[in-house]
Design a protein around this motif. Structure first.
Motif, PDB file in Angstrom:
ATOM      1  N   ALA A  77       1.115  33.160 -40.022  1.00 23.80           N
ATOM      2  CA  ALA A  77      -0.033  33.032 -40.911  1.00 23.80           C
ATOM      3  C   ALA A  77      -1.328  33.248 -40.134  1.00 23.80           C
ATOM      4  O   ALA A  77      -2.224  33.981 -40.580  1.00 23.80           O
ATOM      5  N   TYR A  78      -1.391  32.653 -38.939  1.00 20.59           N
ATOM      6  CA  TYR A  78      -2.607  32.790 -38.141  1.00 20.59           C
ATOM      7  C   TYR A  78      -2.850  34.268 -37.789  1.00 20.59           C
ATOM      8  O   TYR A  78      -3.951  34.780 -37.961  1.00 20.59           O
ATOM      9  N   THR A 124      -0.321  42.958 -37.830  1.00 18.41           N
ATOM     10  CA  THR A 124       0.983  43.059 -38.462  1.00 18.41           C
ATOM     11  C   THR A 124       1.978  42.287 -37.603  1.00 18.41           C
ATOM     12  O   THR A 124       1.996  42.440 -36.383  1.00 18.41           O
ATOM     13  N   VAL A 125       2.747  41.445 -38.272  1.00 12.19           N
ATOM     14  CA  VAL A 125       3.721  40.659 -37.518  1.00 12.19           C
ATOM     15  C   VAL A 125       5.088  40.925 -38.117  1.00 12.19           C
ATOM     16  O   VAL A 125       5.245  40.945 -39.331  1.00 12.19           O
ATOM     17  N   GLU A 126       6.039  41.190 -37.276  1.00 16.49           N
ATOM     18  CA  GLU A 126       7.392  41.318 -37.814  1.00 16.49           C
ATOM     19  C   GLU A 126       8.359  40.628 -36.881  1.00 16.49           C
ATOM     20  O   GLU A 126       8.137  40.543 -35.672  1.00 16.49           O
ATOM     21  N   GLU A 127       9.410  40.124 -37.496  1.00 16.92           N
ATOM     22  CA  GLU A 127      10.394  39.436 -36.684  1.00 16.92           C
ATOM     23  C   GLU A 127      11.279  40.481 -36.005  1.00 16.92           C
ATOM     24  O   GLU A 127      11.663  41.461 -36.630  1.00 16.92           O
ATOM     25  N   VAL A 128      11.521  40.263 -34.736  1.00 15.49           N
ATOM     26  CA  VAL A 128      12.387  41.206 -34.045  1.00 15.49           C
ATOM     27  C   VAL A 128      13.804  40.681 -34.141  1.00 15.49           C
ATOM     28  O   VAL A 128      14.137  39.661 -33.539  1.00 15.49           O
ATOM     29  N   TYR A 147      -9.744  43.660 -28.952  1.00 15.12           N
ATOM     30  CA  TYR A 147     -10.798  43.183 -28.057  1.00 15.12           C
ATOM     31  C   TYR A 147     -10.972  41.674 -28.132  1.00 15.12           C
ATOM     32  O   TYR A 147     -11.625  41.062 -27.305  1.00 15.12           O
ATOM     33  N   GLU A 148     -10.427  41.083 -29.189  1.00 17.81           N
ATOM     34  CA  GLU A 148     -10.584  39.644 -29.383  1.00 17.81           C
ATOM     35  C   GLU A 148      -9.413  38.948 -28.682  1.00 17.81           C
ATOM     36  O   GLU A 148      -8.308  39.445 -28.698  1.00 17.81           O
ATOM     37  N   PRO A 149      -9.656  37.786 -28.032  1.00 20.40           N
ATOM     38  CA  PRO A 149      -8.538  37.101 -27.371  1.00 20.40           C
ATOM     39  C   PRO A 149      -7.629  36.415 -28.386  1.00 20.40           C
ATOM     40  O   PRO A 149      -7.506  35.187 -28.421  1.00 20.40           O
ATOM     41  N   VAL A 150      -6.993  37.212 -29.201  1.00 25.99           N
ATOM     42  CA  VAL A 150      -6.238  36.712 -30.349  1.00 25.99           C
ATOM     43  C   VAL A 150      -5.087  35.786 -29.952  1.00 25.99           C
ATOM     44  O   VAL A 150      -4.906  34.711 -30.519  1.00 25.99           O
ATOM     45  N   ILE A 151      -4.347  36.199 -28.961  1.00 24.71           N
ATOM     46  CA  ILE A 151      -3.156  35.415 -28.597  1.00 24.71           C
ATOM     47  C   ILE A 151      -3.560  34.070 -27.979  1.00 24.71           C
ATOM     48  O   ILE A 151      -3.028  33.013 -28.333  1.00 24.71           O
ATOM     49  N   ASP A 170      11.668  27.156 -34.487  1.00 26.78           N
ATOM     50  CA  ASP A 170      11.698  26.405 -35.753  1.00 26.78           C
ATOM     51  C   ASP A 170      10.814  27.067 -36.788  1.00 26.78           C
ATOM     52  O   ASP A 170       9.795  27.692 -36.461  1.00 26.78           O
ATOM     53  N   GLU A 171      11.264  26.968 -38.013  1.00 23.50           N
ATOM     54  CA  GLU A 171      10.697  27.730 -39.123  1.00 23.50           C
ATOM     55  C   GLU A 171       9.207  27.434 -39.343  1.00 23.50           C
ATOM     56  O   GLU A 171       8.413  28.331 -39.581  1.00 23.50           O
ATOM     57  N   ARG A 172       8.829  26.143 -39.194  1.00 18.85           N
ATOM     58  CA  ARG A 172       7.446  25.767 -39.516  1.00 18.85           C
ATOM     59  C   ARG A 172       6.464  26.348 -38.488  1.00 18.85           C
ATOM     60  O   ARG A 172       5.428  26.884 -38.853  1.00 18.85           O
ATOM     61  N   THR A 173       6.824  26.222 -37.215  1.00 18.58           N
ATOM     62  CA  THR A 173       5.954  26.779 -36.182  1.00 18.58           C
ATOM     63  C   THR A 173       5.796  28.276 -36.381  1.00 18.58           C
ATOM     64  O   THR A 173       4.700  28.827 -36.304  1.00 18.58           O
ATOM     65  N   LYS A 174       6.913  28.918 -36.663  1.00 18.96           N
ATOM     66  CA  LYS A 174       6.871  30.359 -36.860  1.00 18.96           C
ATOM     67  C   LYS A 174       5.936  30.704 -38.021  1.00 18.96           C
ATOM     68  O   LYS A 174       5.106  31.618 -37.913  1.00 18.96           O
ATOM     69  N   GLY A 175       6.059  29.944 -39.094  1.00 20.15           N
ATOM     70  CA  GLY A 175       5.215  30.174 -40.266  1.00 20.15           C
ATOM     71  C   GLY A 175       3.739  30.079 -39.896  1.00 20.15           C
ATOM     72  O   GLY A 175       2.936  30.919 -40.312  1.00 20.15           O
ATOM     73  N   ARG A 176       3.409  29.062 -39.068  1.00 20.41           N
ATOM     74  CA  ARG A 176       2.007  28.862 -38.683  1.00 20.41           C
ATOM     75  C   ARG A 176       1.501  30.059 -37.876  1.00 20.41           C
ATOM     76  O   ARG A 176       0.410  30.567 -38.106  1.00 20.41           O
TER      77      ARG A 176
END
Lengths: 219, 338
Positions: B322-323, B330-334, B273-277, B313-319
């Motif tokens: 983490a967010y 749950t976040v997973e790399e496809v 319900y939260e505008p997370v993205i 890029d690795e850093r953006t992905k990390g951010r």
């Protein structure tokens, strides 16, 4: 040609024809209906597959159905004498008519019952129905309209066979047509008997179709 | 569901059909436990063996190996007569309804009671009661040919419930119905489960049916069970290829994206319900591309997932990860698209 004696003859002929047709149809159903049911039930995809029995019955039905009726009547003369006590007249004709019609009726019944949707049979099985329950409560009631149409076909076929029985002294309208029309060249009499047969067939057929329609709840 | 009592257990169930062109294995090594009072789904593509499976449960098809244990009885050890008695405690409904066409709605419902040898007046009373339950009292004397698909299925449900079964087997019960009728039939099934406490087994090829009413689901693929779990579990984290196939209807399209950096964000209740993205984009200041999205409401909670394409890029992905994880997602790399 239409003197009172002839009219009386024709009246008796109609009576004999109806007697032969209806009695033979009834007796042929007594044999043919259970036989048709057994054919469906014991079939490979039936509710009680019995392949050997099914095959044996299948061959017997085919043999009886492939013998021409005229030949069958002659072959059956000793049998007819044993059963009816005579080989001429309507009573004797009934014997060969039953033998000829029963396998035909078994086939009609078989094809009517096979029209019943397999899903409905499966549903009945899922409710714990026994094979007997399925025959009496599913197959026969669901096939009823088709069975009635089949009986109209059967009765008209038997009627035309009964006319053929006239050749070997079977009685009825067929005998009159042959004796007067064929042997004595009285074309008028022959035409009248044929017309009467046509009317009787019409009545049977029409009655059958109406009954079938009345009993059919599918539409 | 607190105390999970098993009502149906399948152990190492197998079914082989012998045809002219050799034998075909329709089911292999099926192990399954169905608990009392649950709605259990079995999903599979057509030809996967699910219809055979449901027919093995009530022994309309005899399994060639393994056991079906219903209410503590091994069905393979029962006589024909005992088996028929057992079938009376397992109702079944079908895709094509399979009503008796020459009987009225009311007479159809009386049918199983006649077979069970119930007294006429008691059967009549029971049938009236059932017509009430399925909301068809006004169609009592109507023949099936005059009923709509949904009404036919209601009659079929009433008929299946007539002998007060413990289990209701639904074989593609809504597959021949339009979407809104499907909804009302599913609602009825759910209601019956809640009110009468009947265990329900639902066979379907439609994910939406499973989501709508099932608590647990087994995915059947190529004659075997690919995975079993709660609907939430399987919906959020399908482990098998067959499972993923049901959740990625656009599987063929996403394949082209392999190689780019993609992540899958799983919503498992509430926080959809939260505008997370939108917040994430603002917070992390990254453009993301939504490749695939499927978010649904199950049991008043939101479940679903999004596949996002993110900068390589690795850093953006990390951010980003983490967010999102901070938001309990749950976040997973496809890596390998299905």
């Amino acid at each position: 040609m239409f003197e009172p004696v002839m009219m009386k003859f024709l009246g008796i002929g109609i009576g004999e024809t109806l007697y032969m047709t209806l009695l033979s149809t009834f007796l042929a159903y007594v044999i043919g209906l259970p036989l048709g049911i057994v054919m469906v039930v014991t079939d490979k995809s039936g509710i009680r597959p019995r392949l050997l029995l099914n095959k044996v019955l299948d061959v017997i039905i085919n043999i009886l159905r492939s013998v021409p009726f005229l030949i069958l009547m002659i072959v059956l003369i000793p049998f007819t004498r044993a059963i009816a006590g005579t080989t001429i007249g309507p009573k004797a004709a009934v014997v060969s008519l039953v033998v000829a019609a029963a396998p035909f009726i078994a086939r009609l019944v078989e094809s009517s019952i096979k029209e019943v949707d397999y899903g409905v049979i499966e549903a009945a099985q899922s409710m714990g129905a026994s094979p007997l329950d399925i025959v009496y409560k599913v197959l026969l009631p669901e096939a009823k309209p088709s069975l009635i149409v089949g009986s109209a076909i059967a009765v008209t076929t038997i009627l035309s066979y009964s006319a053929m029985a006239g050749i070997i002294g079977g009685g009825g309208l067929g005998a009159i047509a042959i004796n007067y029309g064929y042997y004595r060249y009285e074309v008028g009499i022959m035409l009248v008997t044929v017309a009467l047969l046509v009317v009787i067939v019409q009545i049977f057929q029409e009655t059958g179709m109406r009954l079938a329609k009345k009993f059919d709840k599918r539409f | 569901m607190e105390k999970k009592q098993t009502i149906i257990e399948l152990t190492q169930l197998g079914k082989v059909f012998h045809t002219k062109d050799g034998s075909v294995s329709a089911l292999e090594n099926i192990d399954l436990q169905i608990y009392e009072g649950e709605i259990f789904g079995i999903i599979g593509m057509s030809g996967a063996g699910k219809s055979t499976l449901v027919r093995c449960i009530n022994f309309l098809e005899k399994p060639t190996s393994g056991e079906v244990i219903f209410d503590g009885q091994k069905l393979s050890q029962l006589t024909e007569k005992e088996l028929r008695a057992v079938r009376r405690s397992m109702g079944m409904i079908f895709q094509q309804f399979n009503l008796l066409m020459q009987r009225t709605a009311f007479q159809n419902i009386c049918f199983p009671l006649e077979i069970a040898g119930m007294e006429k007046s008691a059967a009549k009373e029971r049938a009236e009661e059932l017509l009430e339950i399925v909301g068809l009292s006004d169609k009592r004397n109507v023949y099936p040919s005059q009923l709509s698909g949904g009404q036919k299925q209601r009659v079929a449900i009433a008929r299946a419930l007539a002998t007060k079964p413990k289990v209701l087997l639904c074989d593609e019960a809504t597959s021949a119905l339009d979407p809104s009728t499907t909804q009302s039939i599913l609602a009825l099934i759910k209601d019956i489960n809640r009110r009468l406490g009947i265990t329900i087994i639902v066979i379907t090829h439609e994910m939406s049916v499973i989501e709508e009413i099932c608590q647990r689901v087994a995915i059947i693929d190529d004659s075997k069970i690919a995975e079993i779990g709660t609907v939430e579990e399987i919906f959020t984290r399908p482990k098998s290829a067959a499972g993923r196939k049901f959740f990625f209807p656009g599987g063929a399209k996403t394949r082209e994206l392999t190689g780019d950096r993609c992540i899958r964000v799983v919503f498992d209740g509430g926080n959809a319900y939260e505008p997370v993205i939108a917040n994430m984009i603002l917070e992390c200041k990254v453009p993301v591309n939504i490749l695939f999205g499927d978010i649904k409401n199950i049991d008043d909670k939101s479940f679903g997932h999004l596949v996002l394409q993110i900068p390589d890029d690795e850093r953006t992905k990390g951010r980003i990860v983490a967010y999102l994880q901070e938001k309990n997602l749950t976040v997973e790399e496809v890596i390998e698209n299905v």
